[in-house]
Design an enzyme around this catalytic site. Structure first.
Site, PDB file in Angstrom:
ATOM      1  N   ASP A 178      31.602  46.018  86.215  1.00 48.88           N
ATOM      2  CA  ASP A 178      30.650  45.400  87.148  1.00 48.88           C
ATOM      3  C   ASP A 178      30.748  43.872  87.103  1.00 48.88           C
ATOM      4  O   ASP A 178      31.117  43.292  86.083  1.00 48.88           O
ATOM      5  CB  ASP A 178      29.229  45.859  86.779  1.00 48.88           C
ATOM      6  CG  ASP A 178      28.253  45.674  87.932  1.00 48.88           C
ATOM      7  OD1 ASP A 178      28.691  45.389  89.061  1.00 48.88           O
ATOM      8  OD2 ASP A 178      27.036  45.816  87.689  1.00 48.88           O
ATOM      9  N   GLY A 179      30.388  43.251  88.222  1.00 51.41           N
ATOM     10  CA  GLY A 179      30.288  41.789  88.265  1.00 51.41           C
ATOM     11  C   GLY A 179      31.401  41.090  89.034  1.00 51.41           C
ATOM     12  O   GLY A 179      31.482  39.858  89.006  1.00 51.41           O
ATOM     13  N   ASN A 180      32.234  41.848  89.742  1.00 52.62           N
ATOM     14  CA  ASN A 180      33.315  41.212  90.515  1.00 52.62           C
ATOM     15  C   ASN A 180      32.767  40.255  91.569  1.00 52.62           C
ATOM     16  O   ASN A 180      33.301  39.164  91.767  1.00 52.62           O
ATOM     17  CB  ASN A 180      34.155  42.273  91.247  1.00 52.62           C
ATOM     18  CG  ASN A 180      34.921  43.168  90.304  1.00 52.62           C
ATOM     19  OD1 ASN A 180      35.002  42.890  89.110  1.00 52.62           O
ATOM     20  ND2 ASN A 180      35.470  44.253  90.833  1.00 52.62           N
ATOM     21  N   HIS A 184      37.154  41.380  93.536  1.00 51.73           N
ATOM     22  CA  HIS A 184      37.688  42.738  93.380  1.00 51.73           C
ATOM     23  C   HIS A 184      39.184  42.695  93.046  1.00 51.73           C
ATOM     24  O   HIS A 184      39.677  43.466  92.242  1.00 51.73           O
ATOM     25  CB  HIS A 184      37.456  43.566  94.644  1.00 51.73           C
ATOM     26  CG  HIS A 184      35.994  43.822  94.916  1.00 51.73           C
ATOM     27  ND1 HIS A 184      35.121  44.241  93.944  1.00 51.73           N
ATOM     28  CD2 HIS A 184      35.258  43.695  96.048  1.00 51.73           C
ATOM     29  CE1 HIS A 184      33.912  44.373  94.463  1.00 51.73           C
ATOM     30  NE2 HIS A 184      33.963  44.048  95.736  1.00 51.73           N
ATOM     31  N   THR A 230      29.345  56.882  94.555  1.00 50.10           N
ATOM     32  CA  THR A 230      28.937  57.514  95.817  1.00 50.10           C
ATOM     33  C   THR A 230      27.985  56.575  96.577  1.00 50.10           C
ATOM     34  O   THR A 230      27.870  56.659  97.795  1.00 50.10           O
ATOM     35  CB  THR A 230      28.244  58.864  95.551  1.00 50.10           C
ATOM     36  OG1 THR A 230      27.305  58.719  94.472  1.00 50.10           O
ATOM     37  CG2 THR A 230      29.242  59.941  95.169  1.00 50.10           C
ATOM     38  N   LEU A 270      47.520  58.232  76.692  1.00 56.88           N
ATOM     39  CA  LEU A 270      46.168  57.811  77.105  1.00 56.88           C
ATOM     40  C   LEU A 270      45.801  58.544  78.393  1.00 56.88           C
ATOM     41  O   LEU A 270      46.601  58.603  79.329  1.00 56.88           O
ATOM     42  CB  LEU A 270      46.158  56.293  77.367  1.00 56.88           C
ATOM     43  CG  LEU A 270      44.836  55.720  77.858  1.00 56.88           C
ATOM     44  CD1 LEU A 270      43.887  55.452  76.688  1.00 56.88           C
ATOM     45  CD2 LEU A 270      45.042  54.422  78.627  1.00 56.88           C
ATOM     46  N   ARG A 295      21.438  49.071  83.374  1.00 55.70           N
ATOM     47  CA  ARG A 295      21.181  50.368  84.017  1.00 55.70           C
ATOM     48  C   ARG A 295      22.447  51.208  84.033  1.00 55.70           C
ATOM     49  O   ARG A 295      23.554  50.711  83.841  1.00 55.70           O
ATOM     50  CB  ARG A 295      20.601  50.194  85.425  1.00 55.70           C
ATOM     51  CG  ARG A 295      21.460  49.380  86.353  1.00 55.70           C
ATOM     52  CD  ARG A 295      20.862  49.308  87.763  1.00 55.70           C
ATOM     53  NE  ARG A 295      21.572  48.337  88.570  1.00 55.70           N
ATOM     54  CZ  ARG A 295      21.213  47.067  88.715  1.00 55.70           C
ATOM     55  NH1 ARG A 295      20.116  46.617  88.130  1.00 55.70           N
ATOM     56  NH2 ARG A 295      21.924  46.241  89.455  1.00 55.70           N
TER      57      ARG A 295
HETATM   58  C1  IPE Z   1      28.343  50.503  89.559  1.00 58.72           C
HETATM   59  O1  IPE Z   1      28.194  49.175  89.927  1.00 58.72           O
HETATM   60  C2  IPE Z   1      29.516  51.107  90.270  1.00 58.72           C
HETATM   61  C3  IPE Z   1      30.835  50.610  89.860  1.00 58.72           C
HETATM   62  C4  IPE Z   1      31.076  49.731  88.925  1.00 58.72           C
HETATM   63  C5  IPE Z   1      31.935  51.185  90.575  1.00 58.72           C
HETATM   64  P1  IPE Z   1      27.229  48.735  91.117  1.00 58.72           P
HETATM   65  O2  IPE Z   1      27.341  47.274  91.236  1.00 58.72           O
HETATM   66  O3  IPE Z   1      27.514  49.521  92.339  1.00 58.72           O
HETATM   67  O4  IPE Z   1      25.814  49.165  90.551  1.00 58.72           O
HETATM   68  P2  IPE Z   1      24.347  48.731  91.023  1.00 58.72           P
HETATM   69  O5  IPE Z   1      24.272  48.997  92.497  1.00 58.72           O
HETATM   70  O6  IPE Z   1      24.186  47.286  90.724  1.00 58.72           O
HETATM   71  O7  IPE Z   1      23.421  49.578  90.216  1.00 58.72           O
HETATM   72  C1  IPE Z   2      31.927  46.010  90.579  1.00 61.03           C
HETATM   73  O1  IPE Z   2      31.601  44.722  90.950  1.00 61.03           O
HETATM   74  C2  IPE Z   2      32.927  46.638  91.500  1.00 61.03           C
HETATM   75  C3  IPE Z   2      32.415  47.767  92.287  1.00 61.03           C
HETATM   76  C4  IPE Z   2      31.188  48.168  92.344  1.00 61.03           C
HETATM   77  C5  IPE Z   2      33.376  48.481  93.093  1.00 61.03           C
HETATM   78  P1  IPE Z   2      30.479  44.437  92.037  1.00 61.03           P
HETATM   79  O2  IPE Z   2      31.103  44.396  93.382  1.00 61.03           O
HETATM   80  O3  IPE Z   2      29.355  45.394  91.902  1.00 61.03           O
HETATM   81  O4  IPE Z   2      30.019  42.984  91.627  1.00 61.03           O
HETATM   82  P2  IPE Z   2      28.536  42.416  91.650  1.00 61.03           P
HETATM   83  O5  IPE Z   2      27.696  43.362  90.840  1.00 61.03           O
HETATM   84  O6  IPE Z   2      28.103  42.363  93.075  1.00 61.03           O
HETATM   85  O7  IPE Z   2      28.652  41.066  91.033  1.00 61.03           O
HETATM   86 MG    MG Z   3      27.631  45.375  90.825  1.00 61.78          MG
END
Ligand code: IPE
Ligand code: IPE
Ligand code: MG
Length: 257
Positions: A33-35, A50, A79, A144, A203
């Site tokens: 998460d966090g891209n 991404h 999903t 792996l 979460r």
């Molecule tokens: C969870 O991240 C899904 C993936 C990393 C693929 P999200 O960024 O979608 O999660 P929420 O919406 O903040 O809970």
């Molecule tokens: C996770 O990074 C990648 C995917 C959910 C596919 P996000 O796109 O959720 O990055 P933030 O949470 O918005 O920073």
């Molecule tokens: Mg996210």
């Protein structure tokens, strides 16, 4: 010890202190998460985050194999992620396709077995074919297991398991926790020992809600594109220092009857 200096990765690799024997988690799962925030911080479009996220996947895959992790499950697309802007969804699909195209042969050479967990419904047929082919091509590899959670939702997974169990007419007295585990997408795999979430969110976001019931959680504020070998090693060190009790007391764990 951190790996913040450019080009320090090779140095860090050698400097990382070894994990205590027998304390490497067998199955690690990551909520990458966090891209988006990584990109925003730099004034770049989310899609650039991404792109960097996919680059980082290669780095953490190598680190996992080197550290002796046997199963790596990555949350690539939930999903719920379909509800993002159309252009972002399209970009995520394209990046995953590109990842398979570019990396498949090297993953295969490195003994990586690719698996998919999630639903194929709603996924473009070309993409479905690509995923199936990648899984088929690498199915005999054993170094792996890379379990890609794509179009994955934990509730959907439980729902499909329940439906299949009902459809197959399995008698009530045979419906056990083990049986339900076998009907999950992860079927024959052990539950994750460690679930890592980058970007600081506290979460679960519908990830491995059945299998993660006794996983250790590790959350770092670092955004996924910056989560490097040293950060990964730190997560494994923290895991190695945890006391998993599975409901027992510390005394019971340390002096088994
Ligand atoms: C969870 O991240 C899904 C993936 C990393 C693929 P999200 O960024 O979608 O999660 P929420 O919406 O903040 O809970
Ligand atoms: C996770 O990074 C990648 C995917 C959910 C596919 P996000 O796109 O959720 O990055 P933030 O949470 O918005 O920073
Ligand atoms: Mg996210």
């Amino acid at each position: 010890m951190t790996a913040t200096v450019n080009g320090a990765a090779a140095l860090v690799k050698n400097e990382l202190s070894p994990l205590p024997p027998g304390r490497v988690p067998k199955h690690v799962a990551i909520i990458m998460d966090g891209n988006g925030r990584w990109a925003k911080q730099r004034g770049l479009p989310r899609t650039e985050g991404h792109r960097q996220g996919v680059e980082n996947l290669r780095r953490i895959l190598n680190a996992s194999a080197r550290e002796g992790v046997k199963i790596l499950t990555i949350y690539a697309f939930s999903t719920e992620n379909w509800s993002r802007p159309k252009v972002e969804v399209q970009m995520l699909m394209r990046l995953l396709e590109m990842f398979i195209d570019r990396e498949l042969s090297s993953l295969h050479e490195n003994g990586v077995q690719i698996r998919h967990i999630g639903e194929m419904d709603g996924v473009h047929p070309r993409m479905q074919k690509k995923i199936r082919e990648a899984c088929e091509f690498t199915k005999n590899n054993t170094r792996l297991i890379l379990n890609v959670a794509f179009n994955y939702g934990g509730r959907k997974e439980i729902l499909q398991a329940v439906k299949r169990i009902v459809r197959e007419g399995i008698p009530e007295d045979q419906v056990t926790e083990d049986l339900i585990s076998r009907y999950m997408y992860t079927g024959d795999l052990p539950d994750p020992d460690l679930i890592i979430r980058t970007s600081g969110e506290l979460r679960v976001s519908n990830f491995l809600i059945w299998q993660g019931s006794y996983a250790e959680y590790y959350v770092t504020p670092t955004f996924w594109p910056d989560f490097d070998d040293a950060e990964f090693h730190k997560a494994l060190e923290v895991y190695a220092s945890r006391h998993r009790r599975f409901g027992q007391t510390d005394e019971q764990v340390h002096n088994p009857a």
